[in-house]
Design a protein around this motif. Structure first.
Motif, PDB file in Angstrom:
ATOM      1  N   ALA A   1     -78.281  -2.214  -4.550  1.00  0.00           N
ATOM      2  CA  ALA A   1     -77.785  -0.976  -5.173  1.00  0.00           C
ATOM      3  C   ALA A   1     -78.437   0.255  -4.559  1.00  0.00           C
ATOM      4  N   PHE A   2     -79.725   0.161  -4.267  1.00  0.00           N
ATOM      5  CA  PHE A   2     -80.406   1.284  -3.619  1.00  0.00           C
ATOM      6  C   PHE A   2     -79.730   1.607  -2.283  1.00  0.00           C
ATOM      7  N   SER A   3     -79.440   0.574  -1.506  1.00  0.00           N
ATOM      8  CA  SER A   3     -78.803   0.772  -0.198  1.00  0.00           C
ATOM      9  C   SER A   3     -77.397   1.348  -0.338  1.00  0.00           C
TER      10      SER A   3
ATOM     11  N   PHE B   1     -72.213   5.914  -1.655  1.00  0.00           N
ATOM     12  CA  PHE B   1     -71.288   6.273  -2.733  1.00  0.00           C
ATOM     13  C   PHE B   1     -71.666   7.574  -3.421  1.00  0.00           C
ATOM     14  N   GLY B   2     -72.716   8.249  -2.948  1.00  0.00           N
ATOM     15  CA  GLY B   2     -73.137   9.502  -3.558  1.00  0.00           C
ATOM     16  C   GLY B   2     -73.665   9.322  -4.971  1.00  0.00           C
ATOM     17  N   VAL B   3     -74.355   8.225  -5.204  1.00  0.00           N
ATOM     18  CA  VAL B   3     -74.841   7.855  -6.531  1.00  0.00           C
ATOM     19  C   VAL B   3     -76.350   8.055  -6.601  1.00  0.00           C
ATOM     20  N   ASP B   4     -76.838   8.486  -7.737  1.00  0.00           N
ATOM     21  CA  ASP B   4     -78.266   8.640  -7.986  1.00  0.00           C
ATOM     22  C   ASP B   4     -78.946   7.271  -7.826  1.00  0.00           C
ATOM     23  N   PRO B   5     -79.891   7.136  -6.890  1.00  0.00           N
ATOM     24  CA  PRO B   5     -80.528   5.832  -6.664  1.00  0.00           C
ATOM     25  C   PRO B   5     -81.337   5.345  -7.867  1.00  0.00           C
ATOM     26  N   ASP B   6     -81.821   6.256  -8.673  1.00  0.00           N
ATOM     27  CA  ASP B   6     -82.562   5.862  -9.872  1.00  0.00           C
ATOM     28  C   ASP B   6     -81.632   5.139 -10.843  1.00  0.00           C
ATOM     29  N   LEU B   7     -80.482   5.722 -11.103  1.00  0.00           N
ATOM     30  CA  LEU B   7     -79.513   5.087 -12.007  1.00  0.00           C
ATOM     31  C   LEU B   7     -79.011   3.774 -11.427  1.00  0.00           C
ATOM     32  N   ALA B   8     -78.724   3.768 -10.132  1.00  0.00           N
ATOM     33  CA  ALA B   8     -78.184   2.557  -9.492  1.00  0.00           C
ATOM     34  C   ALA B   8     -79.175   1.399  -9.556  1.00  0.00           C
ATOM     35  N   THR B   9     -80.438   1.669  -9.243  1.00  0.00           N
ATOM     36  CA  THR B   9     -81.418   0.574  -9.227  1.00  0.00           C
ATOM     37  C   THR B   9     -81.722   0.073 -10.636  1.00  0.00           C
ATOM     38  N   LYS B  10     -81.765   0.971 -11.602  1.00  0.00           N
ATOM     39  CA  LYS B  10     -82.007   0.543 -12.990  1.00  0.00           C
ATOM     40  C   LYS B  10     -80.846  -0.303 -13.504  1.00  0.00           C
TER      41      LYS B  10
ATOM     42  N   ARG C   1     -78.450  10.423 -21.883  1.00  0.00           N
ATOM     43  CA  ARG C   1     -77.236  10.456 -21.057  1.00  0.00           C
ATOM     44  C   ARG C   1     -77.340   9.461 -19.903  1.00  0.00           C
ATOM     45  N   LYS C   2     -78.527   9.386 -19.306  1.00  0.00           N
ATOM     46  CA  LYS C   2     -78.731   8.419 -18.220  1.00  0.00           C
ATOM     47  C   LYS C   2     -78.678   6.993 -18.749  1.00  0.00           C
ATOM     48  N   ALA C   3     -79.274   6.767 -19.908  1.00  0.00           N
ATOM     49  CA  ALA C   3     -79.242   5.429 -20.517  1.00  0.00           C
ATOM     50  C   ALA C   3     -77.804   4.986 -20.758  1.00  0.00           C
ATOM     51  N   LYS C   4     -76.959   5.926 -21.194  1.00  0.00           N
ATOM     52  CA  LYS C   4     -75.552   5.595 -21.436  1.00  0.00           C
ATOM     53  C   LYS C   4     -74.833   5.273 -20.129  1.00  0.00           C
ATOM     54  N   GLU C   5     -75.064   6.065 -19.085  1.00  0.00           N
ATOM     55  CA  GLU C   5     -74.438   5.803 -17.785  1.00  0.00           C
ATOM     56  C   GLU C   5     -74.831   4.435 -17.250  1.00  0.00           C
ATOM     57  N   ILE C   6     -76.114   4.111 -17.378  1.00  0.00           N
ATOM     58  CA  ILE C   6     -76.623   2.817 -16.917  1.00  0.00           C
ATOM     59  C   ILE C   6     -75.970   1.696 -17.720  1.00  0.00           C
ATOM     60  N   ALA C   7     -75.920   1.858 -19.037  1.00  0.00           N
ATOM     61  CA  ALA C   7     -75.315   0.831 -19.894  1.00  0.00           C
ATOM     62  C   ALA C   7     -73.836   0.617 -19.544  1.00  0.00           C
ATOM     63  N   LEU C   8     -73.112   1.691 -19.283  1.00  0.00           N
ATOM     64  CA  LEU C   8     -71.701   1.558 -18.919  1.00  0.00           C
ATOM     65  C   LEU C   8     -71.534   0.854 -17.572  1.00  0.00           C
ATOM     66  N   ALA C   9     -72.434   1.119 -16.631  1.00  0.00           N
ATOM     67  CA  ALA C   9     -72.375   0.423 -15.339  1.00  0.00           C
ATOM     68  C   ALA C   9     -72.631  -1.072 -15.523  1.00  0.00           C
TER      69      ALA C   9
ATOM     70  N   LEU D   1     -66.035   4.091 -11.837  1.00  0.00           N
ATOM     71  CA  LEU D   1     -66.738   5.263 -11.334  1.00  0.00           C
ATOM     72  C   LEU D   1     -67.704   4.810 -10.240  1.00  0.00           C
ATOM     73  N   PRO D   2     -68.188   5.717  -9.386  1.00  0.00           N
ATOM     74  CA  PRO D   2     -69.050   5.310  -8.276  1.00  0.00           C
ATOM     75  C   PRO D   2     -70.279   4.479  -8.689  1.00  0.00           C
ATOM     76  N   LEU D   3     -70.999   4.870  -9.728  1.00  0.00           N
ATOM     77  CA  LEU D   3     -72.167   4.086 -10.155  1.00  0.00           C
ATOM     78  C   LEU D   3     -71.744   2.678 -10.563  1.00  0.00           C
ATOM     79  N   GLN D   4     -70.666   2.564 -11.293  1.00  0.00           N
ATOM     80  CA  GLN D   4     -70.173   1.265 -11.735  1.00  0.00           C
ATOM     81  C   GLN D   4     -69.779   0.398 -10.542  1.00  0.00           C
ATOM     82  N   ARG D   5     -69.147   1.006  -9.548  1.00  0.00           N
ATOM     83  CA  ARG D   5     -68.753   0.278  -8.340  1.00  0.00           C
ATOM     84  C   ARG D   5     -69.983  -0.192  -7.564  1.00  0.00           C
TER      85      ARG D   5
END
Length: 178
Positions: free
Chosen positions: A34-36, A41-50, A99-107, A124-128
């Motif tokens: 996910a970090f890579s 995908f223009g996604v926040d690496p913190d959200l993606a890795t979590k 808000r970040k917790a919700k985005e992570i949970a939805l992913a 959405l990009p994070l989910q993908r």
């Protein structure tokens, strides 16, 4: 600035329980994938890795006569639903921005469509990113959940990924300040 690090998550007792149940090696490998993918995908690496680290914490083990039953799992699985709930609760307890917790949970909720009726999801990009990172580490028959790793090595890999995420943030901040 991150409120919660991957190390904070990893060291929490409930994360330990569920990451070990669902496959610690797979969780860490998926977080690295996910970090890579995050930059592409223009996604926040913190959200993606979590989200990737926690994506399978909703797993329940399905057994028949004391043996892992992959077909029973595939037929009855709703781990993404349970995992999204567990991840959200854990992140809020640790002090993550809601808000970040919700985005992570939805992913986490949408990282697989195995429990959904057939159809196409518009992710959405994070989910993908989380879905693709998960797929990148999968093995036939769910065997990616059974690779093992000692806790010391796991923690070392998590801390290294935290440093990579922090370095990415520093790089982005330097670009914006120039």
């Amino acid at each position: 600035m991150r409120n919660v690090t991957l190390t904070d998550i990893f060291q929490h007792p409930s994360a330990q329980k569920y990451l070990n149940r669902s496959g610690l090696v797979h969780a860490i490998a998926t977080a690295y994938h996910a970090f890579s993918l995050a930059k592409d995908f223009g996604v926040d690496p913190d959200l993606a890795t979590k989200a990737a680290l926690l994506h399978d914490i909703g797993h329940y083990t399905w057994y028949t006569n004391g043996q892992w039953d992959y077909s029973l799992y595939k037929e009855n699985d709703i781990h993404a639903i349970k995992g999204a709930e567990r991840a959200h609760k854990l992140l809020i307890q640790l002090g993550e921005d809601p808000r970040k917790a919700k985005e992570i949970a939805l992913a986490i909720l949408l990282h697989t469509d195995s429990y959904l009726p057939k159809g196409q999801l518009d992710l959405l990009p994070l989910q993908r990113v989380v879905a693709l990172a998960d797929e990148a580490d999968e093995e036939p028959g769910g065997m990616h959940h059974y690779r093992s790793l000692d806790i010391k090595t796991a923690l070392s890999r998590i801390k290294k990924l935290d440093r990579l995420v922090d370095a990415q943030y520093e790089t982005e901040n330097l670009k914006h300040s120039v």
